[in-house]
Scaffold this motif. Structure first.
Motif, PDB file in Angstrom:
ATOM      1  N   TYR A  94       0.558  -1.239  -0.235  1.00 30.77           N
ATOM      2  CA  TYR A  94       0.080  -0.141   0.101  1.00 30.77           C
ATOM      3  C   TYR A  94       0.972   0.995   0.041  1.00 30.77           C
ATOM      4  O   TYR A  94       1.833   1.073   0.488  1.00 30.77           O
ATOM      5  CB  TYR A  94      -1.141   0.001   0.658  1.00 30.77           C
ATOM      6  N   ALA A  95       1.108   2.452  -0.937  1.00 34.32           N
ATOM      7  CA  ALA A  95       1.498   3.481  -0.919  1.00 34.32           C
ATOM      8  C   ALA A  95       1.175   4.344  -1.248  1.00 34.32           C
ATOM      9  O   ALA A  95      -0.237   4.416  -1.784  1.00 34.32           O
ATOM     10  CB  ALA A  95       2.211   2.768  -2.032  1.00 34.32           C
ATOM     11  N   GLU A  96       1.654   5.973  -0.378  1.00 37.15           N
ATOM     12  CA  GLU A  96       1.140   7.279  -0.981  1.00 37.15           C
ATOM     13  C   GLU A  96       2.374   7.446  -2.259  1.00 37.15           C
ATOM     14  O   GLU A  96       3.050   7.606  -2.137  1.00 37.15           O
ATOM     15  CB  GLU A  96       1.213   7.855   0.378  1.00 37.15           C
TER      16      GLU A  96
ATOM     17  N   ALA B 130       0.093   6.261   4.454  1.00 34.17           N
ATOM     18  CA  ALA B 130       0.478   4.937   3.888  1.00 34.17           C
ATOM     19  C   ALA B 130       2.310   5.054   4.633  1.00 34.17           C
ATOM     20  O   ALA B 130       2.646   6.549   4.648  1.00 34.17           O
ATOM     21  CB  ALA B 130       0.653   4.712   2.604  1.00 34.17           C
ATOM     22  N   ASN B 131       2.304   3.505   4.863  1.00 40.27           N
ATOM     23  CA  ASN B 131       4.033   3.629   5.231  1.00 40.27           C
ATOM     24  C   ASN B 131       4.871   3.524   3.864  1.00 40.27           C
ATOM     25  O   ASN B 131       5.957   3.606   4.469  1.00 40.27           O
ATOM     26  CB  ASN B 131       3.838   2.732   6.316  1.00 40.27           C
TER      27      ASN B 131
ATOM     28  N   ASN C 130       9.042  10.941  10.953  1.00 41.26           N
ATOM     29  CA  ASN C 130       7.519  10.041  11.116  1.00 41.26           C
ATOM     30  C   ASN C 130       7.900   8.239  11.301  1.00 41.26           C
ATOM     31  O   ASN C 130       8.933   8.167  10.232  1.00 41.26           O
ATOM     32  CB  ASN C 130       7.148  10.087   9.484  1.00 41.26           C
ATOM     33  N   SER C 131       7.857   8.464  12.255  1.00 43.42           N
ATOM     34  CA  SER C 131       8.755   6.953  13.503  1.00 43.42           C
ATOM     35  C   SER C 131       7.703   5.504  12.162  1.00 43.42           C
ATOM     36  O   SER C 131       8.011   4.599  12.119  1.00 43.42           O
ATOM     37  CB  SER C 131       7.900   6.479  14.455  1.00 43.42           C
TER      38      SER C 131
ATOM     39  N   GLU D  86       9.505   2.898   4.075  1.00 47.96           N
ATOM     40  CA  GLU D  86       9.932   2.930   2.907  1.00 47.96           C
ATOM     41  C   GLU D  86       9.589   3.823   1.926  1.00 47.96           C
ATOM     42  O   GLU D  86       8.519   4.300   2.850  1.00 47.96           O
ATOM     43  CB  GLU D  86       9.957   1.648   2.075  1.00 47.96           C
ATOM     44  N   VAL D  87      11.269   4.594   1.508  1.00 48.95           N
ATOM     45  CA  VAL D  87      10.938   5.700   0.567  1.00 48.95           C
ATOM     46  C   VAL D  87      11.042   5.423  -1.087  1.00 48.95           C
ATOM     47  O   VAL D  87      12.177   4.825  -1.349  1.00 48.95           O
ATOM     48  CB  VAL D  87      11.324   7.658   0.643  1.00 48.95           C
TER      49      VAL D  87
END
Length: 351
Positions: A265-267, A288-289, A315-316, A320-321
């Motif tokens: 799941y991604a933004e 999303a993380n 942002n704990s 992933e980026v």
């Protein structure tokens, strides 16, 4: 002497319509005529569509009518029943083929319902915006690379048959207690019956899917061009991508990404400001993380490194980026950022 009938009457009916169109220089047409039991698939769907813009005709002749694909006759390369050699220029004369009962009649813009014109303009603007993004990528001219990501094996999938069920499933992602449960929900969403491949996005690596019943019907949904553009890059990196519809004011990310049996799941964010990477992380972490950032300008690599470090520290929940510059993809994980050699290694990958 026998007479050839086309579009509900002698062939000159279509020719007269063509002459009238040339005189009026109209942009819109109406596909008219009655359907019977033997009406061709092509004509059946065009009469349901009813209003046609001039620019849609080349696509329609490939059999693509909105979300429907008509069967194509191999010999002509056209939908079954159509006259060989039919082109956008003579379509108004030939219509659906020999003995077709229909006509393509020119109409004034005012005759076309406002919601039809609005959807058409929105689709056109989306295509134009996508081209702007593509042009920026061409200027960056950086080769494509692939990243690696992993997720847990999903549980058994549940059925999603309505938009309301889809919206409920999207919201339940945030209450899932384990990654395995979350992955199961994500898989359920991707198997919803209304998800269809998006025709304007093609990739040899992966496919981009949109939720056809709702994804393109929102008024002022300005993020759609950005999301489709970024989704096409993810597909080129080897993943199937599902665009998550805007479900009306609730928290939701942009993408579900599938690679074999892994569901993520991604933004998505597009950035071109000096501190745009950090802002993208801060703004997207609530949804999303995993944040996917399309970098649309040249940012000094030292600044990128600092923004990534600050983003992960602030942002704990961020895990992933994914970063794209042109076609190049780099996956930055939280563990990597904490290493002493992160700056050096990132500089090498970023180039």
């Amino acid at each position: 002497m026998s007479r050839i009938f086309v579009c509900g009457g002698p062939i000159f009916t279509g020719q007269n319509n063509k002459l009238l169109t040339d005189d009026l220089d109209t942009e819109w047409f109406m596909y008219t005529g009655s359907n019977i039991e033997t009406t061709r698939e092509f004509c059946q769907h065009l009469t349901e569509k009813k209003y046609i813009h001039r620019s849609e005709i080349p696509t329609i002749l490939t059999g693509k009518i909105d979300d429907h694909q008509c069967a194509i006759y191999d010999k002509t390369g056209l939908p079954y029943g159509m006259i060989e050699g039919t082109t956008p220029e003579n379509f108004q004369v030939n219509c659906g083929g020999w003995n077709c009962r229909h006509q393509l009649v020119p109409v004034a813009d005012a005759v076309v319902p406002s919601d039809v014109r609005r959807r058409f303009e929105f689709a056109k603007n989306t295509r134009n915006k996508l081209q702007e993004y593509n042009d920026k990528d061409d200027k960056l001219n950086i080769p494509s690379t692939k990243g690696k990501v992993f997720a847990t094996t999903p549980l058994a999938s549940i059925a999603i048959n309505t938009y309301e069920q889809l919206a409920s499933a999207v919201q339940s992602i945030y209450t899932a207690k384990t990654n395995r449960e979350k992955a199961s929900i994500l898989r359920s969403i991707t198997e919803a019956s209304d998800y269809k491949p998006i025709s304007q996005v093609s990739s040899k690596q992966g496919t981009v899917f949109g939720y056809s019943a709702k994804q393109y019907d929102f008024k002022d949904e300005n993020e759609i061009p950005k999301n489709i553009h970024l989704a096409s890059k993810i597909a080129n990196s080897g993943y199937d991508v599902f665009l998550v519809p805007n479900i009306g004011g609730s928290v939701s990310a942009d993408f579900i990404i599938k690679n074999k049996n892994h569901y993520l799941y991604a933004e998505g964010k597009i950035t071109n400001g000096k501190i745009g990477i950090q802002n993208a992380i801060n703004n997207g972490s609530a949804q999303a993380n995993r944040i996917i950032i399309d970098v649309q300008t040249n940012i000094p690599v030292n600044s990128i490194v600092e923004q990534l470090k600050n983003g992960f520290n602030t942002n704990s929940s961020l895990s992933e980026v994914w970063m794209y510059k042109g076609g190049r993809m780099i996956v930055v994980k939280k563990q990597w950022v904490k290493l002493k050699q992160f700056t050096t290694e990132f500089r090498k990958q970023w180039g």
